[in-house]
Design a protein around this motif. Structure first.
Motif, PDB file in Angstrom:
ATOM      1  N   SER A  67       6.458   2.648   3.535  1.00 20.55           N
ATOM      2  CA  SER A  67       6.485   2.520   4.998  1.00 20.55           C
ATOM      3  C   SER A  67       5.173   1.983   5.556  1.00 20.55           C
ATOM      4  O   SER A  67       5.154   1.333   6.605  1.00 20.55           O
ATOM      5  CB  SER A  67       6.805   3.874   5.633  1.00 20.55           C
ATOM      6  OG  SER A  67       5.807   4.830   5.321  1.00 20.55           O
ATOM      7  N   VAL A  68       4.067   2.253   4.843  1.00 23.29           N
ATOM      8  CA  VAL A  68       2.760   1.819   5.330  1.00 23.29           C
ATOM      9  C   VAL A  68       2.555   0.315   5.122  1.00 23.29           C
ATOM     10  O   VAL A  68       2.048  -0.384   6.004  1.00 23.29           O
ATOM     11  CB  VAL A  68       1.628   2.610   4.641  1.00 23.29           C
ATOM     12  CG1 VAL A  68       0.279   1.941   4.881  1.00 23.29           C
ATOM     13  CG2 VAL A  68       1.599   4.043   5.152  1.00 23.29           C
ATOM     14  N   SER A  71       3.843  -2.079   7.781  1.00 16.41           N
ATOM     15  CA  SER A  71       3.081  -1.927   9.025  1.00 16.41           C
ATOM     16  C   SER A  71       1.746  -2.650   8.947  1.00 16.41           C
ATOM     17  O   SER A  71       1.313  -3.291   9.910  1.00 16.41           O
ATOM     18  CB  SER A  71       2.849  -0.438   9.312  1.00 16.41           C
ATOM     19  OG  SER A  71       4.060   0.251   9.453  1.00 16.41           O
ATOM     20  N   ARG A  74       2.394  -6.458   9.122  1.00 13.37           N
ATOM     21  CA  ARG A  74       2.842  -6.867  10.456  1.00 13.37           C
ATOM     22  C   ARG A  74       1.666  -7.129  11.388  1.00 13.37           C
ATOM     23  O   ARG A  74       1.776  -7.922  12.327  1.00 13.37           O
ATOM     24  CB  ARG A  74       3.758  -5.802  11.068  1.00 13.37           C
ATOM     25  CG  ARG A  74       5.229  -6.149  11.008  1.00 13.37           C
ATOM     26  CD  ARG A  74       6.062  -5.275  11.941  1.00 13.37           C
ATOM     27  NE  ARG A  74       5.797  -3.857  11.796  1.00 13.37           N
ATOM     28  CZ  ARG A  74       6.448  -3.066  10.954  1.00 13.37           C
ATOM     29  NH1 ARG A  74       7.384  -3.565  10.163  1.00 13.37           N
ATOM     30  NH2 ARG A  74       6.163  -1.783  10.881  1.00 13.37           N
ATOM     31  N   GLU A  75       0.559  -6.434  11.155  1.00 14.83           N
ATOM     32  CA  GLU A  75      -0.618  -6.614  11.996  1.00 14.83           C
ATOM     33  C   GLU A  75      -1.313  -7.952  11.742  1.00 14.83           C
ATOM     34  O   GLU A  75      -2.157  -8.381  12.533  1.00 14.83           O
ATOM     35  CB  GLU A  75      -1.607  -5.471  11.770  1.00 14.83           C
ATOM     36  CG  GLU A  75      -1.111  -4.108  12.243  1.00 14.83           C
ATOM     37  CD  GLU A  75      -0.868  -4.096  13.737  1.00 14.83           C
ATOM     38  OE1 GLU A  75      -1.746  -4.575  14.481  1.00 14.83           O
ATOM     39  OE2 GLU A  75       0.203  -3.630  14.163  1.00 14.83           O
TER      40      GLU A  75
END
Length: 525
Positions: A67-68, A71, A74-75
């Motif tokens: 899950s990390v 994320s 995406r940044e």
């Protein structure tokens, strides 16, 4: 003061003092454990380590990592992505030009998959599946009448080459359900959807994606065209989201002169790298028209940019997507991987293909283009006057993201009516076509030319059959709506029905292209 009141006040004071003492103890505890964060990624690693050491409940490290990672990526930018094993396998299969499966094309007009065609020489053809067959069960799981998502059905039919899958089929004219045991095999994935001669000298090729086999497929089509006397080409890259970079280079090279710059890439850790044509291309004397739209991205834009910036041909359509970030694949031992952006693509004149990104503007860009009128009027295309470039032939081109066409073709809304919109929303055209394919299955199986398809439609008055079908679906067919939309709707019906014949896409695209404003504009040029 009463004794009860004194005891109460004393109790509160003790609680307060204990709370203060506890706070000071914890405050002292944390103050003594301030951890040095340092530079770079150390703070992130430090936090994960502390979570691992002290979190109240047991942890599933794999779930947290899975899950990390998305994320974090995406940044960075919109195109750096993490692909779990299943997604990575599917993505690679599409680009490699083959996958493991049973070798059929199917549609789901309502709640049951109907076989359009079986791939010649594939497992399904060898097993005996036929166009028009309904898929009822796959390995004992009912898939008909249950509105199973198409992706789920595809995943059930696919599997490792050599593995066995049982498919239960309902065939028109046959009372009983037929069982087929099919051994999966490697199935080729076409990237050239269709290639045909529009007239004696003009060819048309539609490329859906840049796979490992795209250049080979394209050259095979062009060799056939040359034997038929081709002199001009309409190369359709609309809705082509890209793929392998080297295929765009190889195709560009076929049309450009020696020393022509095709594209260059550059990044923070990637020094500028230029890619030039070698002058050995065999299509340098072919007149070229390239079709693009808002769905054309990446390798499509590299090719279009190379042609436009070298004054080699005309770009026709609407402004392309604007995806000019270079992704490098990185694979992991658990069969997952990432696509990490490492550089940017620039056209020969120095234009960055990548459009600006950040916030929600990037994801909503296409929608914003509609709102601003860019899909309807060339004057509504937003250009950056500070990013003006000039081609060797003196033509002005603009940067800022995407490839702006030389000849603008707006979205065609002239045939829109309430009837047309209702038919599209309810899938009436698609469903009627499947119904007619069943009704005229024997005639369709014998069709070998578009002329024969025309005869089938004329002899059976498909216009009236379709209007009757629309009315039976509870939709009123008003005369002015039919006058406005009838021709385009019947063209779509003919294209869909033709796809159920042995002609397949050689019926579908040539029929649709007769009313395609972008293709018609390219032909007129």
């Amino acid at each position: 003061m009463s004794s009860k009141k004194f005891i109460s006040i004393t109790g509160l004071l003790i609680v307060f003092l204990l709370g203060a003492l506890t706070f000071r103890v914890y405050d002292s505890f944390f103050a003594e454990r301030k951890l040095q964060t340092g530079n770079g990624w150390s703070k992130l690693m430090l936090i994960l380590d502390q979570v691992d050491r002290h979190y109240v409940d047991s942890l599933d490290h794999r779930d947290i990592v899975e899950s990390v990672i998305p994320s974090v990526l995406r940044e960075l930018d919109p195109h750096s992505v993490y692909l779990p094993p299943a997604q990575l396998k599917n993505a690679d299969e599409q680009l490699m030009g083959n996958f493991d499966g049973i070798g059929i094309q199917f549609n789901v007009p309502s709640d049951t998959a109907i076989v359009i065609n079986v791939i010649p020489g594939g497992p399904s053809e060898r097993a005996g599946l036929m166009s028009g067959d309904r898929i009822v069960e796959v390995d004992g799981v009912v898939v008909a009448g249950v509105k199973m998502p198409q992706d789920s059905l595809i995943s059930k039919l696919r599997g490792e080459s050599g593995s066995l899958v049982n498919v239960m089929i309902k065939r028109l004219g046959v009372k009983d359900i037929i069982s087929f045991d099919i051994i999966r095999d490697k199935i080729p994935v076409k990237s050239v959807d269709v290639a045909y001669m529009i007239n004696d000298t003009l060819g048309y090729i539609k490329l859906s994606k840049f796979t490992k086999t795209s250049y080979h497929e394209f050259m095979e089509s062009m060799e056939q065209f040359k034997a038929e006397g081709v002199r001009s080409l309409v190369f359709d890259l609309r809705d082509n989201a890209g793929g392998y970079f080297d295929q765009a280079l190889l195709l560009s090279n076929e049309f450009l002169e020696k020393g022509d710059l095709i594209v260059y890439m550059q990044g923070r850790r990637r020094p500028r790298q230029d890619f030039y044509a070698d002058g050995k291309g065999t299509m340098r004397d072919i007149t070229l028209r390239v079709l693009v739209d808002e769905g054309s991205a990446s390798s499509s834009e590299i090719f279009a940019g190379a042609i436009q910036d070298n004054d080699r041909g005309l770009i026709v359509g609407r402004r392309s997507f604007g995806k000019g970030l270079v992704q490098e694949p990185i694979y992991f031992s658990d069969n997952s991987g990432i696509r990490l952006t490492v550089a940017r693509f620039y056209t020969p004149t120095g234009r960055s293909i990548q459009k600006p990104y950040g916030g929600n503007d990037y994801m909503n860009d296409i929608y914003e283009r509609y709102l601003h009128g860019e899909m309807i009027s060339a004057d509504s295309i937003e250009v950056n006057d500070s990013l003006v470039y000039t081609t060797p032939g003196g033509k002005t081109v603009y940067g800022g993201g995407g490839i702006t066409p030389d000849i603008f073709v707006p979205v065609d809304t002239t045939y829109y009516s309430n009837l047309f919109v209702t038919a599209v929303n309810r899938g009436l055209t698609f469903r009627f076509s499947a119904k007619m394919a069943d009704k005229y299955r024997s005639q369709l199986n014998d069709i070998s030319s578009l002329k024969e398809l025309d005869i089938l439609f004329d002899e059976n008055d498909f216009d009236e059959l379709f209007r009757s079908y629309i009315r039976s679906s509870g939709v009123d067919v008003k005369a002015d709506d039919w006058q406005k939309s009838g021709d385009i709707m019947m063209t779509q019906v003919k294209a869909f029905v033709g796809r159920y014949s042995p002609l397949d896409d050689l019926a579908f695209y040539p029929v649709l292209n007769t009313v395609d404003k972008c293709v018609k504009t390219a032909i007129e040029l």
